[in-house]
Design a protein around this motif. Structure first.
Motif, short mmCIF file in Angstrom:
data_model
loop_
_atom_site.label_atom_id
_atom_site.label_comp_id
_atom_site.label_asym_id
_atom_site.label_seq_id
_atom_site.Cartn_x
_atom_site.Cartn_y
_atom_site.Cartn_z
N ARG A 188 0.80 -1.23 0.00
CA ARG A 188 0.00 0.00 0.00
C ARG A 188 0.83 1.27 0.00
O ARG A 188 0.33 2.34 -0.36
CB ARG A 188 -0.94 0.02 1.20
N SER A 196 -3.70 -1.30 -2.29
CA SER A 196 -4.10 -1.93 -1.03
C SER A 196 -5.26 -2.87 -1.27
O SER A 196 -5.97 -2.77 -2.28
CB SER A 196 -4.47 -0.88 0.01
N GLN A 244 -8.85 -4.20 -0.02
CA GLN A 244 -10.00 -3.71 0.73
C GLN A 244 -10.77 -4.82 1.42
O GLN A 244 -11.33 -4.62 2.50
CB GLN A 244 -10.95 -2.94 -0.21
N SER A 245 -10.79 -5.99 0.81
CA SER A 245 -11.56 -7.09 1.42
C SER A 245 -11.06 -8.43 0.89
O SER A 245 -10.43 -8.51 -0.16
CB SER A 245 -13.06 -6.93 1.12
N SER A 299 -8.15 -1.65 -3.89
CA SER A 299 -8.69 -0.31 -3.65
C SER A 299 -9.25 0.34 -4.91
O SER A 299 -10.09 1.23 -4.83
CB SER A 299 -7.61 0.60 -3.05
N HIS A 359 -2.62 -3.45 11.10
CA HIS A 359 -3.67 -2.97 10.19
C HIS A 359 -4.46 -4.18 9.69
O HIS A 359 -4.25 -4.70 8.61
CB HIS A 359 -3.03 -2.23 9.02
N THR A 360 -5.39 -4.64 10.56
CA THR A 360 -6.12 -5.88 10.23
C THR A 360 -7.64 -5.73 10.28
O THR A 360 -8.36 -6.72 10.08
CB THR A 360 -5.70 -7.00 11.21
N ASP A 361 -8.13 -4.53 10.54
CA ASP A 361 -9.58 -4.36 10.67
C ASP A 361 -10.33 -4.78 9.41
O ASP A 361 -11.47 -5.25 9.49
CB ASP A 361 -9.91 -2.90 11.00
N TRP A 362 -9.71 -4.61 8.26
CA TRP A 362 -10.39 -4.91 7.00
C TRP A 362 -10.70 -6.40 6.86
O TRP A 362 -11.54 -6.80 6.04
CB TRP A 362 -9.55 -4.44 5.82
N LEU A 363 -10.05 -7.25 7.66
CA LEU A 363 -10.31 -8.69 7.60
C LEU A 363 -11.60 -9.08 8.33
O LEU A 363 -12.10 -10.20 8.16
CB LEU A 363 -9.14 -9.46 8.22
N GLU A 364 -12.11 -8.15 9.15
CA GLU A 364 -13.34 -8.36 9.91
C GLU A 364 -13.26 -9.68 10.70
O GLU A 364 -12.28 -9.92 11.39
CB GLU A 364 -14.55 -8.30 8.97
#
Length: 553
Positions: free
Chosen positions: A256, A304, A306-307, A320, A468-473
């Protein structure tokens, strides 16, 4: 380098055509001849030439023009190209005016019209002027130039992006450089930073994506499917890319910001095996990128993810830009981001005196200044040693009672032996002050409670990191701080095993709760936060990828 330019200006089209013809005939092999029919048009064209960085050797200008006299044009032109040779074209009756102009604008010569034959009346004069110019000519920098303000956060972002992606550039600060002010003034309603390329139009306040596209970095994937997708280009991700591609896997790496990760910003890594005198993080990243590309790795940056979603044995990643790539194996080498300090004033001056991480691009700008560093781990120590080469003084602000709990002994010894580095223990920053840029820090001693305000223009912060792992839910199991759980650690979640792991086989050592998705480096729970450790994990993870692919195929 582009051919130097001979620029001629005359409002008489016949004269203009004749002199351009004669000049091209004699000088066209080594010089480019440009012409303009008026001073106003010529000045606009000259501005564009200067922005491109093309050298201008000679200005031949008619004495009399209706919009702007030759003297007026030269007076403005020499501010853009001060080292250019300059001559006036004048008729016989204008001799007195030409002589006066010599004193007004520092003419090098005046040419009488007509100049027939050119072999006697034109070329000898121009030869002499060009030889004089060539003797004192210093070729301009032909790469990218960045014109900006040191205290502009976007200027810092552009410099950092170019440096970390190994793109050579020249920084021109409008506060310190007359050339920078001239170039900025050449652009109508200039917005800084201004990025100038060797050819083509300038970019004003570009995003990193726009800049990457213009430079030629790869942003989009060439194929829809890969054997292995690596997310993150730090040491762990780069090592995985090298080993994966060298062993026959079609591999793409998505980064990213810039290859190298946080390690890429380090000024000196001295405990990496095989480099007894150390190497910079930038050198390590450059070598690794070269090696990965030699094996055929595609590197997408800046880009990056996104999901992430699953479709049977396939793992699909949305980028992205909205595009999607699929694979059967993913290695998450996401690294970590510097933790932000929630201290009054710091966020206001981010990029304008307050910086997270060791921005090597700022080191030279701190020459002769007092620099402050928050942090007591290796990254802070490496930064302190680097800034000590340029700064008047470097003050390390440490909350603990010493450096020994978090820093390698070799760095502690180096810091102690460096006279312009001071370590203040039990000290925190409780406020940052300033107008448009950082001007002062309020420091507090945790033992005595005493505070003091010190002038400061540069503060660098190294206080730990967050993943930075929030996008992995909920797709992948994480610990309470967001680090990815792998292998045996998956059993420590407190969640029933069948809800954490869906396969009959046990997870591989570096495999997450989602089969076929692995985690390496700093983002993995329990990892050793060292460059060598990250490289080791990235390397051995490829063996688990092979085993996984062998089973699903």
């Amino acid at each position: 380098m582009a051919k130097p330019i001979i620029f001629t200006v005359d409002d008489d089209p016949d004269v203009l055509q004749a002199i351009a013809r004669d000049l091209r005939r004699h000088y066209g092999e080594h010089y480019r001849v440009m012409r303009a029919s008026s001073g106003a048009i010529a000045f606009e064209a000259l501005q564009q030439v200067v922005q491109r960085g093309d050298p201008v050797a000679l200005l031949l200008v008619d004495q009399r023009m209706p919009e702007m006299s030759g003297v007026e044009f030269l007076e403005q032109a020499i501010e853009l190209v001060p080292d250019v040779k300059r001559a006036l074209l004048t008729a016989y009756s204008d001799t007195d005016a030409a002589i006066r102009a010599i004193n007004e604008v520092g003419l090098d010569y005046y040419l009488m019209k007509p100049w027939d034959p050119p072999e006697e009346q034109l070329y000898p004069v121009v030869d002499d002027l060009l030889a004089d110019w060539q003797a004192n000519f210093r070729p301009p920098f032909e790469g990218i130039r960045v014109v900006g303000d040191r205290w502009n956060p976007q200027s810092h972002e552009i410099k950092d992006f170019l440096a970390r992606n190994q793109i050579p550039y020249r920084w021109l600060d409008v506060e310190r450089s007359e050339e920078a002010r001239t170039l900025a003034g050449c652009v109508t309603q200039a917005k800084l930073p201004l990025v100038l390329f060797p050819d083509g139009e300038p970019l004003r306040q570009p995003s990193t994506t726009e800049l990457a596209t213009r430079i030629g970095l790869q942003i989009t994937a060439a194929k829809p499917f890969y054997d292995l997708v690596i997310v993150g280009g730090g040491p762990a991700g780069l090592a995985a890319a090298v080993y994966g591609a060298s062993e026959g896997l079609h591999t793409v790496l998505i980064e990213r910001e810039a290859p190298g990760g946080q390690a890429g910003t380090s000024s000196r890594i001295e405990n990496y095996l095989g480099f007894p005198v150390g190497l910079s993080g930038g050198d390590l990243a450059r070598r690794a990128v070269t090696q990965a590309r030699r094996f055929g790795v595609e590197i997408l940056t800046p880009q990056s993810v996104q999901s992430l979603r699953t479709n049977n044995d396939y793992r699909l990643l949305t980028l992205s830009d909205g595009s999607e790539i699929s694979t059967q194996a993913v290695i998450l080498a996401l690294g970590v981001a510097w933790r932000r300090l929630d201290t009054p004033g710091l966020e206001q001056f981010a990029g304008a005196g307050v910086y997270y991480g060791a921005a090597q691009t700022e080191a030279l700008a701190c020459e002769g200044e007092d620099v402050y560093i928050i942090g007591g781990a290796n990254s802070a120590g490496q930064a302190a040693m680097n800034f000590a080469k340029y700064a008047k003084s470097v003050t390390m602000l440490v909350r603990g009672d010493s450096l020994t709990k978090s820093m390698s002994q070799y760095l502690i010894d180096q810091i102690a032996a460096t006279p312009n580095i001071t370590v203040q223990t039990h000290t925190s920053v409780i406020e940052a002050k300033g107008g448009t840029q950082l001007e002062a820090l309020v420091l507090q001693n945790a033992i005595t409670g005493a505070t003091e305000t010190v002038p400061a223009r540069s503060l660098f912060i190294f206080i730990g990191a967050t993943p930075h792992t929030d996008w992995l839910e909920d797709l992948v199991q994480r610990d309470g701080r967001g680090y990815l759980l792998t292998g045996p650690d998956l059993a420590s979640t407190g969640v029933p095993p069948h809800q954490v792991w869906s396969q009959e086989r046990p997870p591989f050592l570096l495999e997450t709760s989602l089969p076929g998705v692995f985690a390496v480096g700093d983002v993995r729970c329990g990892s050793i936060k060292r460059v060598a450790s990250g490289v080791g994990e990235g390397s051995i993870c490829v063996q688990f990828v092979h085993q996984y692919l062998g089973a699903v195929r």
